[in-house]
Design a protein around this motif. Structure first.
Motif, PDB file in Angstrom:
ATOM      1  N   GLN A 263      21.540  16.052  81.104  1.00 58.40           N
ATOM      2  CA  GLN A 263      22.359  15.143  80.009  1.00 58.40           C
ATOM      3  C   GLN A 263      21.716  14.257  79.081  1.00 58.40           C
ATOM      4  N   VAL A 264      22.441  13.800  78.181  1.00 56.78           N
ATOM      5  CA  VAL A 264      20.819  12.670  77.240  1.00 56.78           C
ATOM      6  C   VAL A 264      22.137  11.389  77.727  1.00 56.78           C
ATOM      7  N   PRO A 265      20.732  10.649  77.875  1.00 60.75           N
ATOM      8  CA  PRO A 265      21.110   9.084  77.248  1.00 60.75           C
ATOM      9  C   PRO A 265      21.616   9.101  76.012  1.00 60.75           C
ATOM     10  N   ASN A 266      23.075   8.293  76.275  1.00 58.69           N
ATOM     11  CA  ASN A 266      24.006   7.805  74.923  1.00 58.69           C
ATOM     12  C   ASN A 266      22.904   6.846  74.072  1.00 58.69           C
ATOM     13  N   GLU A 267      22.624   5.899  74.050  1.00 58.95           N
ATOM     14  CA  GLU A 267      21.745   5.551  73.362  1.00 58.95           C
ATOM     15  C   GLU A 267      21.063   6.218  72.790  1.00 58.95           C
ATOM     16  N   ALA A 268      20.696   7.700  73.419  1.00 56.01           N
ATOM     17  CA  ALA A 268      19.411   7.924  72.624  1.00 56.01           C
ATOM     18  C   ALA A 268      20.088   9.068  70.949  1.00 56.01           C
ATOM     19  N   VAL A 269      21.365   8.689  71.327  1.00 55.13           N
ATOM     20  CA  VAL A 269      21.629   9.539  69.748  1.00 55.13           C
ATOM     21  C   VAL A 269      22.147   8.592  69.095  1.00 55.13           C
ATOM     22  N   VAL A 270      21.531   8.209  67.115  1.00 54.45           N
ATOM     23  CA  VAL A 270      21.242   7.123  66.779  1.00 54.45           C
ATOM     24  C   VAL A 270      22.196   7.400  65.032  1.00 54.45           C
ATOM     25  N   SER A 271      21.930   9.160  64.952  1.00 54.47           N
ATOM     26  CA  SER A 271      22.688   9.491  63.851  1.00 54.47           C
ATOM     27  C   SER A 271      23.896  10.347  63.619  1.00 54.47           C
ATOM     28  N   ILE A 272      24.487  10.794  62.818  1.00 57.56           N
ATOM     29  CA  ILE A 272      24.826  12.525  62.754  1.00 57.56           C
ATOM     30  C   ILE A 272      25.442  11.875  61.172  1.00 57.56           C
ATOM     31  N   HIS A 273      24.653  13.435  60.765  1.00 56.26           N
ATOM     32  CA  HIS A 273      25.199  14.025  59.214  1.00 56.26           C
ATOM     33  C   HIS A 273      26.135  15.559  59.550  1.00 56.26           C
ATOM     34  N   LEU A 274      26.829  14.383  58.433  1.00 57.48           N
ATOM     35  CA  LEU A 274      27.892  16.163  58.504  1.00 57.48           C
ATOM     36  C   LEU A 274      27.791  16.657  57.530  1.00 57.48           C
ATOM     37  N   GLY A 275      28.099  17.964  57.059  1.00 54.73           N
ATOM     38  CA  GLY A 275      27.661  19.107  55.676  1.00 54.73           C
ATOM     39  C   GLY A 275      29.216  19.690  54.942  1.00 54.73           C
ATOM     40  N   CYS A 276      28.295  19.354  54.353  1.00 56.41           N
ATOM     41  CA  CYS A 276      29.388  19.041  53.113  1.00 56.41           C
ATOM     42  C   CYS A 276      30.847  20.454  52.998  1.00 56.41           C
ATOM     43  N   ARG A 277      30.742  21.446  53.760  1.00 54.58           N
ATOM     44  CA  ARG A 277      31.833  21.795  54.150  1.00 54.58           C
ATOM     45  C   ARG A 277      32.294  21.197  55.526  1.00 54.58           C
ATOM     46  N   VAL A 278      32.721  20.338  56.214  1.00 53.25           N
ATOM     47  CA  VAL A 278      33.028  19.762  57.249  1.00 53.25           C
ATOM     48  C   VAL A 278      34.054  19.015  56.580  1.00 53.25           C
ATOM     49  N   THR A 279      35.752  19.441  56.860  1.00 53.04           N
ATOM     50  CA  THR A 279      37.030  19.023  56.515  1.00 53.04           C
ATOM     51  C   THR A 279      36.953  17.048  56.482  1.00 53.04           C
ATOM     52  N   ASP A 280      37.912  16.508  55.846  1.00 52.95           N
ATOM     53  CA  ASP A 280      38.091  15.013  55.952  1.00 52.95           C
ATOM     54  C   ASP A 280      38.402  15.188  57.259  1.00 52.95           C
ATOM     55  N   ASP A 281      40.043  15.951  58.443  1.00 57.66           N
ATOM     56  CA  ASP A 281      40.257  15.859  59.840  1.00 57.66           C
ATOM     57  C   ASP A 281      39.134  16.367  60.464  1.00 57.66           C
ATOM     58  N   GLN A 282      38.116  16.676  60.202  1.00 54.29           N
ATOM     59  CA  GLN A 282      37.142  16.919  60.930  1.00 54.29           C
ATOM     60  C   GLN A 282      36.101  16.315  61.386  1.00 54.29           C
ATOM     61  N   ARG A 283      35.563  15.238  59.920  1.00 53.16           N
ATOM     62  CA  ARG A 283      35.075  13.950  60.173  1.00 53.16           C
ATOM     63  C   ARG A 283      35.853  13.251  60.549  1.00 53.16           C
ATOM     64  N   SER A 284      36.930  13.262  61.068  1.00 52.90           N
ATOM     65  CA  SER A 284      37.468  11.824  61.787  1.00 52.90           C
ATOM     66  C   SER A 284      37.469  12.260  62.944  1.00 52.90           C
ATOM     67  N   MET A 285      37.746  13.119  63.314  1.00 50.50           N
ATOM     68  CA  MET A 285      36.972  13.758  64.976  1.00 50.50           C
ATOM     69  C   MET A 285      35.941  13.603  64.642  1.00 50.50           C
ATOM     70  N   VAL A 286      34.872  13.821  64.622  1.00 49.77           N
ATOM     71  CA  VAL A 286      33.407  13.035  64.752  1.00 49.77           C
ATOM     72  C   VAL A 286      33.006  11.903  64.962  1.00 49.77           C
ATOM     73  N   CYS A 287      33.396  11.635  63.745  1.00 45.96           N
ATOM     74  CA  CYS A 287      33.444   9.231  64.033  1.00 45.96           C
ATOM     75  C   CYS A 287      34.000   8.711  64.882  1.00 45.96           C
ATOM     76  N   ASP A 288      35.515   9.624  65.411  1.00 43.42           N
ATOM     77  CA  ASP A 288      35.982   8.805  66.396  1.00 43.42           C
ATOM     78  C   ASP A 288      35.364   9.243  68.111  1.00 43.42           C
ATOM     79  N   LEU A 289      34.934  10.240  67.692  1.00 43.90           N
ATOM     80  CA  LEU A 289      33.824  10.635  69.519  1.00 43.90           C
ATOM     81  C   LEU A 289      32.296  10.083  68.963  1.00 43.90           C
ATOM     82  N   ALA A 290      32.222   9.976  67.659  1.00 50.18           N
ATOM     83  CA  ALA A 290      30.660   9.408  67.808  1.00 50.18           C
ATOM     84  C   ALA A 290      30.931   8.097  68.262  1.00 50.18           C
ATOM     85  N   TYR A 291      31.657   7.172  67.899  1.00 48.50           N
ATOM     86  CA  TYR A 291      31.727   5.537  68.559  1.00 48.50           C
ATOM     87  C   TYR A 291      32.258   5.403  69.876  1.00 48.50           C
ATOM     88  N   LEU A 292      32.732   6.711  70.472  1.00 47.57           N
ATOM     89  CA  LEU A 292      33.136   6.455  71.881  1.00 47.57           C
ATOM     90  C   LEU A 292      31.330   6.880  72.511  1.00 47.57           C
TER      91      LEU A 292
END
Length: 334
Positions: A263-292
Motif C-alpha cells: 500500500q502506498v500512502p495517498n499523500e505520496a502521489v503528487v502528479s500524473i502526466h497523461l500520454g498524448c493518446r489518452v482520450t478526453d473521456d479517459q482524462r476525465s476519469m483519471v482526474c476524478d480518481l486522482a482527486y479522490l
C-alpha cells in the motif's frame, strides 16, 4: 537459502534530495487500478525483461598466483583457529579433512603450501559454477523491485512502458512513501560486472570462511540488485526492493501476487502526466480518481510538440492554444 542474509541485505535506504519527484510509467488500465486501490507491485527480478537482472557474477583482476598466496595464509589461519568452513570447492574440502585428522603427515604450513600452489596453478574460471547460478536464480525469484525514474518525459519509456503514449506517468514523493520502502537506492550503470578486488577477501570467500561468505554475499548481492548495463543509463532508475517471504518456484508466474503488493500512502502521489493518446473521456476519469486519491495531486495532459521531438504538458484543466506555435494556454472555466 539463508533468510537472515537476505534480510540484512535489504536494509539500505538512500533518498534523493528534498522536493525530488520520482515517476512510474503505467498503461492506462494498470494506472486506474492503482488509483482505485493504492497498491504497487514489487515484481520479482526474475520477471524483468533484462536477462542480466541479478545475473552478474563477481569478476576480479586478481591473478591466480596472488590468490594462491593469499589462500596459503588463510588456510594456516583457519587451521590455527580450528575454524569451520562452508564447503565452497575441493580445496575447502581438503582443509576440512585435515581438520578431521587426515593428511597429518603434513605440517599446517606444508599443507597450506601444497594447496596454495594448486590454487595458483589453476586456470581462471570463465563461467560461474552451478551453485552460484542456482543461488542467483533463487534470489531473483525472491527479491522484488518497484522501479521508478527521475524522468517523466522520456520518449522511449513512454513508448515501451506506457502503452505507446496511451498510458500515464504517476509521480511519487519518495520522502512520503513510508517504511514499507525500506530498501531504496538509485541504479548504478556500468559496463563491467561488480568485482572483488581485495585478495584476502577473495581468498576467504574462496575457502568459504564463515565470516567472509555472509559479508561478501550481502555486499555483492546488494550491489548487484542496483546495477544495470550502461545502455540503460537514460532511464535514470531508482529502485525500492523487498524480500518476498513466499517459497520460490521454478516459474515466477506461480507466485501469489497479493504477497507482492504494498500500500502506498495517498499523500505520496503528487502528479500524473497523461500520454498524448489518452482520450478526453479517459482524462476525465483519471482526474476524478486522482482527486479522490489525493486532492492535491496535479494532473497534466500532453500533446506532440510541433517543433521538437518531445511532449508538451499543460494542466489537465487548461485549454490548448488555438495556434500551433502559440505557447499560451489558459485555464478552462468550469
Amino acid at each position: 537459502m539463508d533468510e537472515l542474509i537476505l534480510e540484512r541485505t535489504l536494509m539500505v535506504y538512500t533518498l534523493p534530495p528534498p522536493n525530488t519527484i520520482l515517476y512510474k510509467y503505467y498503461n492506462y488500465a494498470s494506472a486506474l487500478r492503482f488509483l482505485r486501490e493504492g497498491l504497487v507491485r514489487f515484481s520479482p527480478l526474475a520477471s524483468f525483461n533484462d536477462p542480466f537482472e541479478l545475473n552478474a557474477y563477481p569478476g576480479s583482476n586478481i591473478t591466480q598466483e596472488a590468490l594462491g598466496n593469499a589462500v596459503k595464509t588463510a588456510i594456516i589461519d583457519v587451521i590455527d583457529k580450528r575454524e569451520s568452513l562452508q564447503v565452497a570447492n575441493r580445496i575447502s574440502q581438503y582443509v576440512m579433512a585435515y581438520q578431521q585428522g587426515m593428511y597429518q603427515h603434513y605440517s599446517p604450513a606444508e599443507f597450506a603450501e601444497l594447496l596454495g600452489e594448486q590454487v595458483a596453478a589453476m586456470q581462471p574460471v570463465s563461467a560461474p559454477p552451478q551453485a552460484a547460478r542456482t543461488l542467483h536464480a533463487e534470489y531473483a525469484r525472491r527479491i522484488g523491485a518497484f522501479c521508478l525514474t527521475e524522468k517523466f518525459d522520456n520518449l522511449l519509456m513512454w513508448a515501451h512502458y506506457a502503452d505507446q503514449y496511451k498510458g500515464m506517468v504517476i509521480g511519487f514523493d519518495p520522502h512520503k512513501l513510508g517504511g514499507e520502502f525500506a530498501c531504496f537506492a538509485p541504479v548504478n550503470y556500468r559496463d563491467a560486472f561488480p568485482s572483488i578486488e581485495d585478495v584476502n577477501e577473495a581468498a576467504d570467500s574462496y575457502l568459504g570462511r564463515p565470516h567472509a561468505v555472509p559479508d561478501s554475499l550481502d555486499a555483492f548481492m546488494l550491489e548487484n540488485v542496483f546495477v544495470k548495463g550502461h545502455d540503460w543509463r537514460d532511464e535514470k532508475e531508482w529502485r525500492a526492493v523487498r524480500f518476498h517471504e513466499c517459497e520460490p518456484r521454478a516459474d515466477h508466474e506461480t507466485y501469489d501476487i497479493s504477497k507482492q503488493l504494498i500500500q502506498v500512502p495517498n499523500e505520496a502521489v503528487v502528479s500524473i502526466h497523461l500520454g498524448c493518446r489518452v482520450t478526453d473521456d479517459q482524462r476525465s476519469m483519471v482526474c476524478d480518481l486522482a482527486y479522490l486519491f489525493n486532492s492535491a495531486t496535479e494532473v497534466y495532459k500532453s500533446r506532440v510538440s510541433h517543433t521538437r521531438f518531445e511532449l508538451e504538458f499543460i494542466p489537465a484543466i487548461a485549454r490548448w492554444p488555438s495556434l500551433p506555435y502559440d505557447d499560451h494556454w489558459e485555464i478552462i472555466n468550469t
